[in-house]
Design a protein around this motif. Structure first.
Motif, PDB file in Angstrom:
ATOM      1  N   TYR A  37       0.856  -1.178   0.000  1.00 51.91           N
ATOM      2  CA  TYR A  37       0.000   0.000   0.000  1.00 51.91           C
ATOM      3  C   TYR A  37       0.895   1.231   0.000  1.00 51.91           C
ATOM      4  CZ  TYR A  37      -3.396  -3.473   1.441  1.00 51.91           C
ATOM      5  OH  TYR A  37      -4.198  -4.586   1.494  1.00 51.91           O
ATOM      6  N   LEU A  38       0.740   2.029  -1.002  1.00 56.94           N
ATOM      7  CA  LEU A  38       1.519   3.262  -1.122  1.00 56.94           C
ATOM      8  C   LEU A  38       0.744   4.375  -0.425  1.00 56.94           C
ATOM      9  CD1 LEU A  38       4.048   4.494  -2.460  1.00 56.94           C
ATOM     10  CD2 LEU A  38       2.612   5.034  -4.429  1.00 56.94           C
ATOM     11  N   THR A  39       1.450   5.158   0.372  1.00 55.53           N
ATOM     12  CA  THR A  39       0.811   6.272   1.076  1.00 55.53           C
ATOM     13  C   THR A  39       1.321   7.601   0.507  1.00 55.53           C
ATOM     14  OG1 THR A  39       2.510   6.587   2.782  1.00 55.53           O
ATOM     15  CG2 THR A  39       0.834   4.882   3.211  1.00 55.53           C
ATOM     16  N   ASN A  40       0.707   8.671   0.942  1.00 57.43           N
ATOM     17  CA  ASN A  40       1.207  10.004   0.581  1.00 57.43           C
ATOM     18  C   ASN A  40       2.000  10.601   1.741  1.00 57.43           C
ATOM     19  OD1 ASN A  40      -0.875  10.600   2.325  1.00 57.43           O
ATOM     20  ND2 ASN A  40      -1.869  12.081   0.991  1.00 57.43           N
ATOM     21  N   ILE A  41       2.553   9.707   2.554  1.00 61.92           N
ATOM     22  CA  ILE A  41       3.389  10.103   3.684  1.00 61.92           C
ATOM     23  C   ILE A  41       4.848   9.955   3.261  1.00 61.92           C
ATOM     24  CG2 ILE A  41       4.003   9.676   6.080  1.00 61.92           C
ATOM     25  CD1 ILE A  41       1.234   8.258   6.339  1.00 61.92           C
ATOM     26  N   GLN A  62       0.308   7.926  14.047  1.00 64.91           N
ATOM     27  CA  GLN A  62       0.321   6.500  13.709  1.00 64.91           C
ATOM     28  C   GLN A  62      -1.079   5.976  13.404  1.00 64.91           C
ATOM     29  OE1 GLN A  62       3.178   4.725  13.412  1.00 64.91           O
ATOM     30  NE2 GLN A  62       2.094   2.875  12.843  1.00 64.91           N
ATOM     31  N   LYS A  63      -2.069   6.377  14.183  1.00 66.88           N
ATOM     32  CA  LYS A  63      -3.430   5.872  13.983  1.00 66.88           C
ATOM     33  C   LYS A  63      -4.079   6.404  12.704  1.00 66.88           C
ATOM     34  CE  LYS A  63      -5.539   9.378  16.929  1.00 66.88           C
ATOM     35  NZ  LYS A  63      -6.283   9.638  18.138  1.00 66.88           N
ATOM     36  N   GLU A  64      -3.477   7.404  12.074  1.00 64.63           N
ATOM     37  CA  GLU A  64      -4.031   7.984  10.851  1.00 64.63           C
ATOM     38  C   GLU A  64      -3.372   7.461   9.571  1.00 64.63           C
ATOM     39  OE1 GLU A  64      -3.363  12.151  11.409  1.00 64.63           O
ATOM     40  OE2 GLU A  64      -4.927  12.351  12.914  1.00 64.63           O
ATOM     41  N   ILE A  65      -2.369   6.619   9.704  1.00 63.91           N
ATOM     42  CA  ILE A  65      -1.589   6.166   8.547  1.00 63.91           C
ATOM     43  C   ILE A  65      -2.466   5.543   7.458  1.00 63.91           C
ATOM     44  CG2 ILE A  65       0.092   4.420   7.805  1.00 63.91           C
ATOM     45  CD1 ILE A  65       1.780   5.151  10.188  1.00 63.91           C
ATOM     46  N   PHE A  66      -3.410   4.693   7.841  1.00 63.89           N
ATOM     47  CA  PHE A  66      -4.222   3.994   6.841  1.00 63.89           C
ATOM     48  C   PHE A  66      -5.115   4.948   6.045  1.00 63.89           C
ATOM     49  CE2 PHE A  66      -2.972   0.597   9.703  1.00 63.89           C
ATOM     50  CZ  PHE A  66      -2.495  -0.335   8.784  1.00 63.89           C
TER      51      PHE A  66
END
Length: 154
Positions: free
Chosen positions: A49-53, A141-145
């Motif tokens: 899963y690629l994030t924008n982080i 951390q809880k917002e990563i997804f």
């Protein structure tokens, strides 16, 4: 031939040579500066899963690493791109990645700085993470997804 930082780049090296034939200056010059390799990835056994982080080491104004020479020491999961790992396990690299394109014998896009002679063109054309990502230090951390932007099958 063109001199860059006292090192020689062969004319149209990206068209005339394989990745394995590039010298270190050419290898580094091939990077388009998109910053997408510095986005955090989440993995399970079937998906990436690629994030924008973005990694905290990247400068989000120019999409370049602030500590490039020490990046693999400073960042636990930072991977130095090589010809070998490009072919083996870097499916998450974008289709526009210069290294991927050269390895597949495809042309560089018109906005690539080696073609356009303008390192800002990639940002102007919207192919970088500039203005579209957040430093990992700014995301809880809880917002990563909630920052997942793409799924890539492994």
């Amino acid at each position: 031939m063109k001199k860059t930082e006292n090192k020689i780049l062969r004319d149209k090296f990206w068209e005339n040579f394989t990745l394995g034939e590039l010298n270190s200056s050419e290898w580094e010059a091939l990077c388009d500066g998109c910053g997408k390799c510095c986005l955090l990835k989440l993995e399970d056994k079937d998906q990436i899963y690629l994030t924008n982080i973005a990694c905290a080491q990247i400068n989000l104004r120019n999409c370049r690493c602030k500590n490039y020479e020490k990046r693999t020491e400073l960042v636990k999961n930072c991977m130095s791109l090589t010809e070998k790992n490009l072919k083996i396990n870097l499916k998450w690299l974008p289709y526009t990645c210069s290294y991927k394109l050269v390895s597949e014998k495809k042309p560089l896009p018109h906005w690539h700085h080696l073609i356009s002679k303008d390192k800002n063109k990639i940002h102007q054309q919207g192919f970088s993470i500039k203005d579209n990502s957040f430093h990992e230090t700014k995301v809880k951390q809880k917002e990563i997804f909630s920052h997942i932007i793409a799924e890539i099958e492994t």
